[in-house]
Motif scaffolding. Structure first.
Motif, mmCIF file in Angstrom:
data_model
loop_
_atom_site.group_PDB
_atom_site.id
_atom_site.type_symbol
_atom_site.label_atom_id
_atom_site.label_comp_id
_atom_site.label_asym_id
_atom_site.label_seq_id
_atom_site.Cartn_x
_atom_site.Cartn_y
_atom_site.Cartn_z
ATOM 1 N N LEU A 139 -3.760 5.400 1.465
ATOM 2 C CA LEU A 139 -2.987 4.755 0.569
ATOM 3 C C LEU A 139 -3.575 3.753 -0.433
ATOM 4 O O LEU A 139 -4.706 3.287 -0.195
ATOM 5 C CB LEU A 139 -2.127 3.728 1.515
ATOM 6 N N CYS A 177 -1.225 7.562 4.778
ATOM 7 C CA CYS A 177 0.097 7.990 4.690
ATOM 8 C C CYS A 177 0.626 8.746 5.849
ATOM 9 O O CYS A 177 -0.031 9.715 6.433
ATOM 10 C CB CYS A 177 0.391 8.763 3.421
ATOM 11 N N TYR A 194 0.859 -1.315 -0.100
ATOM 12 C CA TYR A 194 -0.060 -0.139 -0.170
ATOM 13 C C TYR A 194 1.051 1.227 0.157
ATOM 14 O O TYR A 194 1.615 1.435 0.774
ATOM 15 C CB TYR A 194 -0.874 0.128 0.969
ATOM 16 N N THR A 195 0.680 1.997 -1.022
ATOM 17 C CA THR A 195 1.518 3.077 -1.104
ATOM 18 C C THR A 195 0.672 4.479 -1.165
ATOM 19 O O THR A 195 -0.275 4.521 -1.538
ATOM 20 C CB THR A 195 2.488 3.034 -2.132
ATOM 21 N N CYS A 196 1.563 5.478 -1.090
ATOM 22 C CA CYS A 196 0.995 6.878 -1.270
ATOM 23 C C CYS A 196 0.980 7.320 -2.617
ATOM 24 O O CYS A 196 2.136 7.536 -3.067
ATOM 25 C CB CYS A 196 1.469 7.760 0.041
#
Lengths: 126, 867
Positions: free
Chosen positions: B55, B48, B32-34
């Motif tokens: 995210l 985030c 899971y990324t911003c």
């Protein structure tokens, strides 16, 4: 000649050191005996069952404890005493004062023994 | 228990992960990324941690496990190592000196001691925070350290510079003792000059205090000195050289006095328990400031009122800048009141250091760790704002004395103060513990944990003109400060500097990390909004035990702190150290110091060998301190039980203020003789002299029409001034003047002088008269003069004099008018019908372009060399 001077010098330094050592042990004793006297007053007030007087005596004790040089009685030890004395000075009832006083007394006995001072912990007044 | 569980979970996780990797090598993994911060990679959905955005799910190709970066390769080992020490070894430029000292160090030092404070401590000892319960009167052990002070080379800024190291490191190694121990520290002075160590905040016999000529014998180069004293306190203290300006060069380090177990045992008093935040590890953190200039040059530059540092700091506050910012009248008022540009610090520093590094790391910490940072401000003249990226900081001690824990967002640590704060590492990332210099020219960081970097908020630059405006309001025409009506200022409760803090005014969000500059706008909502920042002040410090002192006769001392920025003279009651007699106090009495700061800068005032109570907000629970920051216009009251003997230094701990006179000595009457100072009277004279420095400075101009020069040699009160004006040809005149005088009054505006004047100019036969109708002798004058200079509003110097021929001269002049950041103007006129006007553009600290017109020499241009 030089040697003789040196010997005199060494000797006088030793003497001086001894004198200051005696001086400081005298200081410990006089400061600790006033602490013991002050502790005695808390004890008397508790024996009489007076919460206010015990609190007052504890405040006086705190002032004396705070006047002692850490070199005579180190910070951790003084704080150990202050904690119980502080509890007595602020406790709302006799029961809690007595509880803190028990611990304070145990510490005072240890102190008196270590410095070879007179202390009477007998419960004759209670 | 939770820790074990946590570790077990981690283990399981790693095993699973490892199996995964082995089984399906080039598989993909979901993270899971911003959207805005690609470096954020979480295993679970959420927000985030940097900006708070939700995210998004993303699949990434799994690569075979990379080799872990070197410094994290062996976390177990890193954990056991003292990071400060490790960093010291990495310190560049010290290789050649390091070896011998390092070897000795490891032989002599008990290694258990060097390490144990860094080891994870079991939560059991956390109760050590509380006031203990049992007295322990048994003797402790003897702990020996050997300290080798050597010259060394460093390159903090990329340039090679001389510094002083202790056991090969800057800062000096932390020394660890336990209350009750006997310290035996052998100081091996491997310098060519003398040195010393002062044990800051430590209660010890007078002759161990380490102030040369005042308490302890001088330790010449090549000799060894033994300091021996009993450790009678617990907490965080520090040590540093008390010889001249050596502290600035690197001789400072942390002292950690551990509590005895018996003292910290729990009795029935469970009431204390919840007050104390547990911590799982501790770490000494020594902050300091570094300048590439030699400290003696720094002091000289301050004395000569050279504003090179202001140029470097961008704090010149020129007329051009004032006009641009709509503060022209503020600037005018400021100069009308005879003030120079205002600032919160004097010196420009190239670097600020955490344990000797601009960016220090402590990667051993994991999510959930609570770290007790023992923060020492070993800077010579920098206050630091402390901030932490991972949440609030809990202040648990100040100046080695426990306080009832208090949670804050930020605090300012004065020069020479120590604060113990507990911070939590919230996640497996790197959290910045940032120390920003009060003037905000730079900061230094300690990164706690490993992983993604979580920076602390950046403090924006100061709004100097707001500060100037405030100063104008508080400054009377006679140079005294006037508090606002009906306001009693003390204990840092009312920080007037707040008007200069953009983050408090909400003008700037106060957050901007290096990597995410573009995110600035968005961060506002998430990060510190301008309101609700809790800043520590002294009124919030409360002792856990009552600190009331014995009812004894009270000796009251009134100290007014005075400062003169133009001439850089600092004093107490308008007396410099050399002008004070010892202040006599008696054993058994209570000493109360009522101190007012009538100067424009804050001062960290330090009393040697004592803890004093700071009266005010907390009644019977007033905290004990050994160094108190006092802000302009504040009045603070301190008291202590006079229960020692000997002579104790009381001084401002800003090194350059102390060396410019700001200090005095409290002396116990009838003290026993000090074996280290056999001739006390002589030593006292030398002590006073060692703080009395004489500073030369000069400006020499070489222009197309001739040469102009000024030079001066200045002490705290006296000054020798000289100048020459040499025209290229006899017609253009030649003049040499030398004056010697003494500044009077605490503002030092009045300067009576005597001198000699030689003036020659080849002119025709016409007789020139001066403005008083006297026949001018300026074309052929060799005569003594007597005169008086006085600083007028707008910093104009009026100079009235009479010479041996009975001729009068009155002159008005103003130097160094800050037109722009680097452009300076000057104007002069006198009754000999001479006048001049000039401009200088400052290129380097030693070089300026100059052009001027004067009545003798006409128009010229060239360069000026500045020393």
């Amino acid at each position: 000649m030089k040697k003789a001077l040196l010997i005199v010098l060494v000797f006088s330094i030793l003497l001086l050191q001894k004198a200051t050592a005696q001086d400081s042990s005298f200081k410990v004793k006089s400061q600790l005996s006033s602490l013991i006297n002050s502790w005695q007053l808390i004890k008397d007030a508790l024996a009489e069952g007076s919460v206010d007087e015990a609190a007052f005596a504890a405040s006086a004790y705190i002032k004396i404890a705070n006047g002692i040089d850490y070199k005579l009685l180190s910070e951790g030890n003084i704080h150990a005493l202050l904690k119980d004395a502080g509890a007595i000075s602020e406790a709302p009832d006799l029961k809690r004062q007595q509880k803190s006083f028990e611990q304070l007394s145990a510490n005072m006995v240890t102190l008196a023994k270590a410095f070879k001072l007179e202390i009477s912990v007998g419960d004759k007044n209670q | 228990m939770r820790k074990i569980l946590f570790m077990a979970m981690q283990l399981v996780f790693f095993v699973v992960l490892a199996q995964d990797i082995l089984a399906q090598k080039a598989e993909t993994q979901v993270v899971y990324t911003c959207p805005m911060h690609p470096e954020v990679k979480m295993t679970k959905p959420g927000n985030c941690p940097k900006c708070g955005m939700t995210l998004v799910k993303k699949s990434v190709k799994l690569v075979p496990p990379k080799t872990v970066p070197k410094k994290q390769r062996d976390p177990q080992r890193a954990k056991d190592k003292l990071p400060a020490k490790k960093e010291m070894k990495e310190m560049p430029g010290m290789e050649e000196k390091k070896d011998p000292a390092e070897k000795k160090d490891s032989v002599e030092m008990k290694d258990g001691h060097m390490h144990d404070h860094m080891q994870m401590e079991h939560a059991k000892t956390d109760s050590a925070e509380e006031v203990g319960h049992k007295v322990n009167l048994t003797g402790g052990k003897t702990v020996r350290y050997d300290l080798y002070v050597t010259d060394t080379m460093v390159h903090f800024t990329g340039k090679h510079r001389h510094a002083l190291a202790v056991n090969g490191s800057i800062p000096a190694p932390p020394l660890i003792f336990t209350e009750g121990d006997t310290a035996e520290v052998y100081l091996h002075n491997q310098l060519k000059t003398s040195t010393s160590i002062h044990w800051h905040g430590v209660i010890l016999p007078n002759e161990q205090d380490g102030v040369p000529f005042l308490t302890t014998s001088v330790i010449p180069g090549g000799t060894t000195h033994l300091y021996k004293f009993k450790i009678v306190q617990n907490g965080t203290y520090w040590y540093h050289s008390h010889t001249g300006l050596q502290q600035q060069s690197g001789t400072y380090g942390a002292l950690v006095f551990k509590r005895r177990e018996e003292n910290s045992m729990h009795g029935n008093g469970h009431d204390m328990k919840e007050m104390s935040p547990a911590y799982t590890a501790e770490l000494p953190l020594v902050l300091s400031d570094w300048t590439d200039e030699h400290p003696h040059q720094v002091q000289r530059r301050l004395r000569s009122a050279n504003d090179w540092y202001a140029i470097k700091k961008g704090s010149v506050q020129s007329y051009a800048e004032a006009i641009k910012k709509g503060h022209f009248s503020t600037k005018l008022t400021n100069e009308w009141k005879r003030m120079n540009a205002m600032d919160v610090s004097d010196v420009y520093y190239e670097k600020f250091l955490s344990n000797g590094k601009a960016e220090a790391e402590a990667p051993q910490f994991k999510a959930g760790d609570k770290v007790r940072l023992r923060v020492v401000n070993g800077g010579s003249s920098s206050y630091f704002w402390l901030q932490y990226a991972g949440g609030k900081m809990t202040v648990v001690a100040n100046d080695g004395n426990d306080v009832v824990p208090v949670e804050v967002d930020r605090l300012i640590i004065g020069v020479a103060e120590t604060y113990d704060v507990v911070v939590t590492v919230p996640d497996n990332m790197q959290y910045e513990f940032r120390a920003t210099a009060e003037d905000r020219t730079g900061h230094t960081s300690l990164w706690l944990g490993s992983g993604m970097k979580m920076p602390a908020p950046t403090l924006p630059r100061l709004l100097y003109f707001e500060g100037m405006n405030m100063m104008n309001g508080m400054m009377k025409m006679n140079g005294d400060m006037k508090p606002m009506p009906g306001m009693k200022m003390s204990l840092q409760k009312m920080d007037m500097n707040t008007v200069m803090y953009p983050e408090m005014a909400g003008a700037d969000g106060g957050h901007g990390s290096h990597e995410t500059e573009s995110m600035k706008g968005m961060d506002h909502s998430k990060m510190n909004s301008s309101t609700g920042i809790v800043t520590l002040n002294y009124a919030m410090l409360r002792s856990p035990v009552q600190t009331t002192l014995p009812d004894a006769p009270t000796k009251e001392l009134h100290f007014t702190l005075e400062g003169n920025m133009n001439r850089y003279v600092w004093s107490i009651n308008n007396k410099t150290l050399g002008e004070w007699d010892k202040i006599l106090i008696k054993q058994g009495e209570k000493v109360r110091v009522i101190m007012t700061n009538n100067s424009m800068m804050r001062h960290p005032m330090h009393l040697h060998g004592h803890d004093f109570r700071v009266l005010g907000a907390q009644g019977q629970y007033a905290p004990f301190k050994n160094t108190i920051d006092i802000m302009p216009m504040e009045t603070d009251t301190l008291e202590f039980a006079a229960n020692k003997d000997g002579d104790w230094f009381f001084h401002c701990h800003i090194l350059y203020h102390m060396m410019a006179g700001m200090g005095n000595v409290l002396s116990y009457q009838n003290s026993p003789p000090n074996p280290q100072l056999p001739d006390k009277a002589k030593a006292w004279k030398q002590f006073q002299r060692s703080e009395r420095m004489i500073h030369p400075s000069a400006t020499i101009g070489v222009e197309s029409n001739g040469s102009d020069a000024n030079f001066m040699v200045a002490g705290n009160r006296f000054e020798l001034q000289g100048l020459w004006h040499l025209g290229l040809t006899p017609e253009k005149g030649r003049e040499v003047e030398v004056n010697f005088g003494r500044y009077l009054g605490k503002m030092q505006w009045l300067f009576p002088y005597v001198g000699f004047d030689y003036h020659y100019a080849k002119v025709g036969d016409e007789i020139e008269k001066n403005s008083f109708g006297q026949v001018s002798n300026k074309n052929d004058r060799k005569t003594f003069v007597v005169g008086l200079q006085y600083t007028l509003p707008m910093l104009v110097i009026a100079d009235a004099r009479v010479d041996g021929d009975g001729k009068f001269r009155f002159q008005l002049g103003r130097e160094d008018i800050p037109l722009t950041n680097r452009l300076r103007g000057n104007l002069m006129w006198n009754t000999d019908k001479e006048y001049a006007a000039g401009l200088r553009y400052i290129l380097r600290k030693w070089l300026a372009l100059s052009a001027h017109y004067d009545s003798d020499m006409g128009l010229g241009g060239g360069i000026a060399l500045i020393y």
